[in-house]
Design a protein around this motif. Sequence first.
Motif, PDB file in Angstrom:
ATOM      1  N   TRP A 118      -3.331   0.804  -3.391  1.00  0.00           N
ATOM      2  CA  TRP A 118      -2.754  -0.496  -3.039  1.00  0.00           C
ATOM      3  C   TRP A 118      -2.711  -1.444  -4.231  1.00  0.00           C
ATOM      4  O   TRP A 118      -3.374  -1.225  -5.248  1.00  0.00           O
ATOM      5  CB  TRP A 118      -3.514  -1.114  -1.866  1.00  0.00           C
ATOM      6  N   THR A 133       4.489  -0.017   0.179  1.00  0.00           N
ATOM      7  CA  THR A 133       5.074  -0.719   1.318  1.00  0.00           C
ATOM      8  C   THR A 133       4.299  -2.009   1.573  1.00  0.00           C
ATOM      9  O   THR A 133       3.066  -1.974   1.673  1.00  0.00           O
ATOM     10  CB  THR A 133       5.023   0.159   2.582  1.00  0.00           C
ATOM     11  N   TRP A 148      -3.942   9.403  -7.345  1.00  0.00           N
ATOM     12  CA  TRP A 148      -3.949  10.446  -6.314  1.00  0.00           C
ATOM     13  C   TRP A 148      -4.606  11.740  -6.782  1.00  0.00           C
ATOM     14  O   TRP A 148      -4.732  12.691  -5.999  1.00  0.00           O
ATOM     15  CB  TRP A 148      -2.521  10.695  -5.824  1.00  0.00           C
ATOM     16  N   GLU A 192       0.826  -1.202   0.000  1.00  0.00           N
ATOM     17  CA  GLU A 192       0.000   0.000   0.000  1.00  0.00           C
ATOM     18  C   GLU A 192       0.861   1.252   0.000  1.00  0.00           C
ATOM     19  O   GLU A 192       2.031   1.237   0.396  1.00  0.00           O
ATOM     20  CB  GLU A 192      -0.935   0.010   1.210  1.00  0.00           C
ATOM     21  N   MET A 193       0.229   2.322  -0.450  1.00  0.00           N
ATOM     22  CA  MET A 193       0.835   3.656  -0.498  1.00  0.00           C
ATOM     23  C   MET A 193      -0.174   4.584   0.168  1.00  0.00           C
ATOM     24  O   MET A 193      -1.321   4.675  -0.275  1.00  0.00           O
ATOM     25  CB  MET A 193       1.061   4.029  -1.966  1.00  0.00           C
ATOM     26  N   LEU A 194       0.233   5.261   1.245  1.00  0.00           N
ATOM     27  CA  LEU A 194      -0.695   6.064   2.033  1.00  0.00           C
ATOM     28  C   LEU A 194      -0.586   7.555   1.755  1.00  0.00           C
ATOM     29  O   LEU A 194      -1.339   8.347   2.319  1.00  0.00           O
ATOM     30  CB  LEU A 194      -0.503   5.790   3.527  1.00  0.00           C
ATOM     31  N   ALA A 195       0.330   7.943   0.901  1.00  0.00           N
ATOM     32  CA  ALA A 195       0.459   9.338   0.458  1.00  0.00           C
ATOM     33  C   ALA A 195       1.177   9.320  -0.877  1.00  0.00           C
ATOM     34  O   ALA A 195       1.970   8.419  -1.156  1.00  0.00           O
ATOM     35  CB  ALA A 195       1.241  10.177   1.470  1.00  0.00           C
ATOM     36  N   LYS A 196       0.902  10.314  -1.684  1.00  0.00           N
ATOM     37  CA  LYS A 196       1.548  10.361  -2.993  1.00  0.00           C
ATOM     38  C   LYS A 196       3.039  10.621  -2.829  1.00  0.00           C
ATOM     39  O   LYS A 196       3.447  11.591  -2.192  1.00  0.00           O
ATOM     40  CB  LYS A 196       0.917  11.445  -3.863  1.00  0.00           C
ATOM     41  N   GLN A 199      -7.123   8.030   0.270  1.00  0.00           N
ATOM     42  CA  GLN A 199      -6.132   7.998   1.341  1.00  0.00           C
ATOM     43  C   GLN A 199      -5.211   6.791   1.206  1.00  0.00           C
ATOM     44  O   GLN A 199      -4.238   6.665   1.951  1.00  0.00           O
ATOM     45  CB  GLN A 199      -6.828   7.922   2.718  1.00  0.00           C
ATOM     46  N   ARG A 200      -5.536   5.918   0.224  1.00  0.00           N
ATOM     47  CA  ARG A 200      -4.763   4.682   0.108  1.00  0.00           C
ATOM     48  C   ARG A 200      -4.787   4.186  -1.324  1.00  0.00           C
ATOM     49  O   ARG A 200      -5.837   4.135  -1.960  1.00  0.00           O
ATOM     50  CB  ARG A 200      -5.365   3.617   1.033  1.00  0.00           C
ATOM     51  N   GLU A 253     -10.167   4.793  -1.547  1.00  0.00           N
ATOM     52  CA  GLU A 253      -9.072   3.913  -1.950  1.00  0.00           C
ATOM     53  C   GLU A 253      -9.040   3.756  -3.467  1.00  0.00           C
ATOM     54  O   GLU A 253     -10.039   3.954  -4.143  1.00  0.00           O
ATOM     55  CB  GLU A 253      -9.224   2.510  -1.332  1.00  0.00           C
TER      56      GLU A 253
END
Length: 205
Positions: free
Chosen positions: A153, A174, A145, A28-32, A150-151, A115
């Motif tokens: 994945w 991550t 984005w 997952e990626m929680l921010a650009k 917010q996510r 998401e």
Amino acid sequence: MDTQHPLLPNGYSTVPAGKIANVETHLEMLAKPSLKSLQRADASLSLERWQSPGTDEYRSLFRAVGEEWMWTSRLVMADDKLAAILSDPLVEIYRLMDGDRPAGLLELDFHTSGECELAFFGLVSSTIGKGAGRFMMNRAIDRAWSQQIQRFWVHTCTHDSQGALSFYCRSGFTPFAIKVEVTDDPRITGVIRRDAAPHVPLIEV
């Protein structure tokens, strides 16, 4: 033990003949992130939105991109179910073009509020090495984005290219979960070519 999510036992578990085991890594990626620069991208590459493709045309590119990596889900899906996905406004499908030739597939799924899932991402083999993967990923990140999420994945697996996991990590994803899947071998059932995916051993029933 959580009965909804039983744990695999330690040690080896035998996979029956005719089946294949696949270890999935979810990321997952929680921010650009800051986008990785392109070291080299072929000038012939472009990415186009593919609006409501026909099921046959879509499956042709899906197979060209994914057969060597055991992509089968859209090949065995009923036509009406696949057609509904391909025309769904919350699913964005893009074709990577190398000149006038389809050379890659990108699919973003916005069904879950807040998401975006990177549902499919891959290249035909002849396009690898032209900077196409980074070119397409940068645009996937930008598009995901650009929405109120917010996510972002994705999941990759041991049937994919050995470089896929590290590529996703370098792109800003991550790992957060690992899952094991056991299914019928699609080369035995006839869904894909018998000589496809030679990196996955074929064990007869």
